[in-house]
Design an enzyme around this catalytic site. Structure first.
Site, PDB file in Angstrom:
ATOM      1  N   ASN A  23       0.855  -1.184   0.000  1.00 53.75           N
ATOM      2  CA  ASN A  23       0.000   0.000   0.000  1.00 53.75           C
ATOM      3  C   ASN A  23       0.894   1.239   0.000  1.00 53.75           C
ATOM      4  O   ASN A  23       1.771   1.365   0.851  1.00 53.75           O
ATOM      5  CB  ASN A  23      -0.905   0.001   1.240  1.00 53.75           C
ATOM      6  CG  ASN A  23      -1.912   1.142   1.213  1.00 53.75           C
ATOM      7  OD1 ASN A  23      -1.551   2.300   1.332  1.00 53.75           O
ATOM      8  ND2 ASN A  23      -3.182   0.802   1.037  1.00 53.75           N
ATOM      9  N   SER A  46      -5.192  -0.466  -2.874  1.00 51.56           N
ATOM     10  CA  SER A  46      -5.751   0.853  -2.608  1.00 51.56           C
ATOM     11  C   SER A  46      -6.864   0.646  -1.596  1.00 51.56           C
ATOM     12  O   SER A  46      -7.808  -0.117  -1.845  1.00 51.56           O
ATOM     13  CB  SER A  46      -6.291   1.474  -3.894  1.00 51.56           C
ATOM     14  OG  SER A  46      -6.675   2.812  -3.659  1.00 51.56           O
ATOM     15  N   GLU A  47      -6.760   1.304  -0.440  1.00 52.73           N
ATOM     16  CA  GLU A  47      -7.606   0.923   0.693  1.00 52.73           C
ATOM     17  C   GLU A  47      -9.092   1.215   0.492  1.00 52.73           C
ATOM     18  O   GLU A  47      -9.916   0.757   1.286  1.00 52.73           O
ATOM     19  CB  GLU A  47      -7.100   1.555   1.993  1.00 52.73           C
ATOM     20  CG  GLU A  47      -7.163   3.082   2.043  1.00 52.73           C
ATOM     21  CD  GLU A  47      -5.853   3.726   1.649  1.00 52.73           C
ATOM     22  OE1 GLU A  47      -5.106   3.131   0.834  1.00 52.73           O
ATOM     23  OE2 GLU A  47      -5.566   4.833   2.146  1.00 52.73           O
ATOM     24  N   ASN A  48      -9.440   1.950  -0.566  1.00 52.71           N
ATOM     25  CA  ASN A  48     -10.866   2.141  -0.832  1.00 52.71           C
ATOM     26  C   ASN A  48     -11.510   0.897  -1.440  1.00 52.71           C
ATOM     27  O   ASN A  48     -12.722   0.850  -1.602  1.00 52.71           O
ATOM     28  CB  ASN A  48     -11.113   3.368  -1.720  1.00 52.71           C
ATOM     29  CG  ASN A  48     -10.315   3.347  -2.992  1.00 52.71           C
ATOM     30  OD1 ASN A  48      -9.147   3.003  -2.994  1.00 52.71           O
ATOM     31  ND2 ASN A  48     -10.957   3.692  -4.091  1.00 52.71           N
ATOM     32  N   SER A  88     -11.536  -4.560   2.645  1.00 50.27           N
ATOM     33  CA  SER A  88     -10.241  -3.942   2.397  1.00 50.27           C
ATOM     34  C   SER A  88      -9.469  -3.763   3.699  1.00 50.27           C
ATOM     35  O   SER A  88      -8.279  -4.069   3.781  1.00 50.27           O
ATOM     36  CB  SER A  88     -10.438  -2.582   1.722  1.00 50.27           C
ATOM     37  OG  SER A  88      -9.195  -1.972   1.465  1.00 50.27           O
TER      38      SER A  88
END
Lengths: 215, 234, 234, 215
Positions: A23, A46-48, A88
């Site tokens: 990340n 991508s943490e979304n 996520s």
């Protein structure tokens, strides 16, 4: 003389290993994706809600439903998968991401990190930063060595913390520091940036640190 | 037969909105936000809302609309940095905000929908987020207890839905929508494509119809892009 | 380049099996069980296993095979009623069982994979399941604290997978497989159809490849049916 | 004279409402699906990961990947969705299922339920029963009034419990009892089965209960 932003990103890319899931935070960390060695398989999270993040789209091919955690339009890869925010962060909190590379306002010699708020300024929020530093196995900070001439590597952070004892490695424009966040080994300067000197680092660092043999 | 399909957003929210209520609103940034439903809440004039949403929209778009109309009393969010009006109302003391780390927020919403009143997480230990909360050690590491979240009404956006309320999201527009759909007394969904039962692959349904009480067809979502980033053609 | 694809189940488990280890095994009844991987564990001779699995197979099939070989020391399950050998070994004191309500089991596994060491649930309050565990009131109702589960190795079965480890399950064969894939040091998957990256729709991937360390192509799953129920043609 | 198993199932079906999502246990509760009124939309949940459960397949059309919680082959409907066990029990625990109809060994006058183990016998496990009774809003028990001549409606369950204060309604071959599980109203006999008498019920019931006016 010191490393440029791109040189810092290039140095950070040397922390990547084949098969890693990584990340990248916004700013200099985003540049790291430009230095992934050819033939090395690194998947960006991508943490979304995306694993296997591709580059920016060609003009005219932007998709509003396809953005990264910085709200930028991105693209898919053959390896891509999408998932919910809960899934996520289950991935992040559960320790499945190998490496998180992010920016910081301050890092303390014990690995404490501050990168989300400055008292007195409007608070924007921590987003996913606290989850990332608490959950990801190895946390690498990439930042300028000083801010307005003041050290950012401190004995103790003065800004509100993002996490305690979370940073493993700090890459600045002047050098690279390892932090023994789980033990009592403290901080060690392990590399000098091109043209940087031990004296220059000593002058600009508040944190206590050892110097690796050979430097 | 129960009919979940409503003609428009205003009709779908009829009878659900009350001053002082708690509202969950899906989306990350402007991606996957329930545009039509947000606009209908704004138009309704309901006020003193507690809004649980990862972000607060941008000026004039998404929840930004409800900031203009001063309908929001409190936000539960992880990041509100894109919104000038938010900053101003916050500094003026017109609204409060409970900052929650993004992953903790997602998990609190999931927990609320899953009948889990509280759970432990490492996120936020040693920071202001953990202040006043119970800390506890498990297997040598310290964790903080976080509570589940449950709202009066959740509004979500999906790509496809059927008249039974089954939903499928598209790409990163999924984000907070699936959890929010499970964590409210009443869930209202807007979908870009409304189809008949049987047209969605049952293995691909992300939100089963049990979670969706009302649904509208909204084929004209404007889907704003916050950061239009591109690369040159080679 | 890291290669996750192994030629067969024995090769995929090479180096992972140790006496006394904890193993998670997917499936509900005989539906969606990792047949080839279970057989390979049995053949390996590894013993004193703690096996976390909703059920214990039936005599001679699935985990029933590992009961015949007496490799299992302890089961963590919600229901083991289909297995005579299990009953006998249990009564003979050859194995122990930790009964966990099915939903609590599923959630404990999810929690283990999600970095959540403990959570509260209403399930089991006032029963033997809650004995010795912390009870706590939230909003006037009583809950029991349950711990997350994490294994040394998880073996799962999926319908389709790609060489990156992305998985898609089919119908009710999904069951415990997705959570178990997230909750072990090493996860090994068998898939009926192995494809190249890009052949699976990224919106439909149920287990992202990050959770899968090793994968085998197993097109010849026998897929036993426990209760073959039919209706007459009209 | 008393209700047959089918009559008990038919009576239980009167607890259904249009739009309900319902979980049916094995045994008599399974028969309830035969009595869903025409035109009423009721979706059956199977806790192994399916909502919108269809009837048994035609011979030759069985699918090993498509079973219910009793491990029986079933079919899909146009409304069907599949999900994981974690998501299935999130649905159950979270109170999203309107009605659970299940069998029992014993029910106490305060709503306690025992239906999973008999000490001394081999324990098979509780499966999803504890989750269902703890999580589902309304729990209806359908069972024979007695077992080997002994009452099953008790002052206090003697078998290990599945849940405490969880049962809302009990339908036996002799009648129907409401239980005020959340309050102090106790158990009330509200209907007599065809041909059953108050005396017969009194003789075969250990639990204290009121009799609704009009009976």
């Amino acid at each position: 003389m010191a490393w440029t932003r791109d040189q810092m990103a290039e140095r950070a890319a040397r922390e990547l290993r084949d098969g890693f899931y990584v990340n990248l935070g916004i700013g200099i960390p985003t540049l790291v994706s430009n230095y992934i060695p050819k033939g090395m398989n690194v998947q960006l999270q991508s943490e979304n809600g995306m694993l296997g993040m591709g580059p920016f789209p060609y003009e005219g091919e932007e998709d509003a439903d396809l953005i990264n955690a910085g709200k930028q339009t991105v693209t898919e890869l053959p390896t891509t998968s999408f998932f919910s925010s809960a899934d996520s962060f289950a991935m992040i909190r559960g320790g499945h991401i190998n490496l998180s590379i992010l920016g910081a306002m301050q890092v303390a010699e014990n690995g404490d990190l501050a990168n989300w708020m400055i008292p007195g300024k409007m608070v924007k929020g921590m987003g996913g930063a606290m989850d990332l530093v608490a959950g990801v196995k190895r946390v690498v900070v990439v930042m300028e060595h000083t801010a307005k001439g003041k050290p950012k590597l401190l004995k103790k952070c003065t800004l509100p913390l993002t996490g305690t004892k979370v940073v493993d490695l700090v890459i600045t424009d002047l050098g690279v520091f390892e932090i023994d966040k789980a033990g009592s080994g403290g901080m060690t300067l392990v590399e000098l940036a091109d043209g940087a000197t031990l004296e220059e680092i000593a002058e600009n660092t508040e944190a206590a640190y050892s110097v690796a043999s050979g430097l | 037969m129960v009919n979940k399909v409503y003609p428009d957003a205003t009709a779908a929210l009829d009878g659900l909105l009350k001053d002082g209520m708690t509202l969950m609103s899906g989306g990350f940034g402007l991606c996957g936000i329930p545009e039509a439903l947000i606009d209908a809440v704004a138009t309704s004039g309901v006020k003193d809302l507690t809004v649980i949403s990862n972000n607060a929209g941008v000026d004039g778009i998404g929840l930004g609309v409800m900031l203009e109309t001063r309908q929001i009393k409190k936000m539960v969010s992880s990041y509100v940095g894109e919104n000038q009006l938010f900053a101003q109302q916050f500094l003026d003391g017109l609204l409060t905000v409970e900052f929650t780390p993004q992953g903790t927020l997602a998990e609190r919403i999931r927990a609320g929908g899953a009948g889990i009143p509280a759970f432990f997480t490492k996120t936020g230990v040693g920071t202001t987020v953990a202040e006043g909360k119970e800390l506890r050690e498990f297997d040598g590491a310290e964790y903080v207890m976080e509570r589940g979240l449950f709202a009066d009404v959740a509004i979500v956006h999906a790509w496809k839905g059927d008249t039974e309320g089954n939903l499928i999201y598209r790409k990163t527009a999924r984000n907070f929508n699936p959890m929010m759909a499970t964590a409210a007394e009443v869930t209202v969904a807007e979908v870009e494509h409304l189809v008949e039962p049987g047209e969605l692959d049952p293995d691909q349904i992300m939100t089963p119809g049990i979670f969706v009480d009302r649904i509208i067809h909204f084929p004209t979502a404007s889907k704003h892009i916050e950061q239009r980033t591109t690369r040159p053609r080679q």
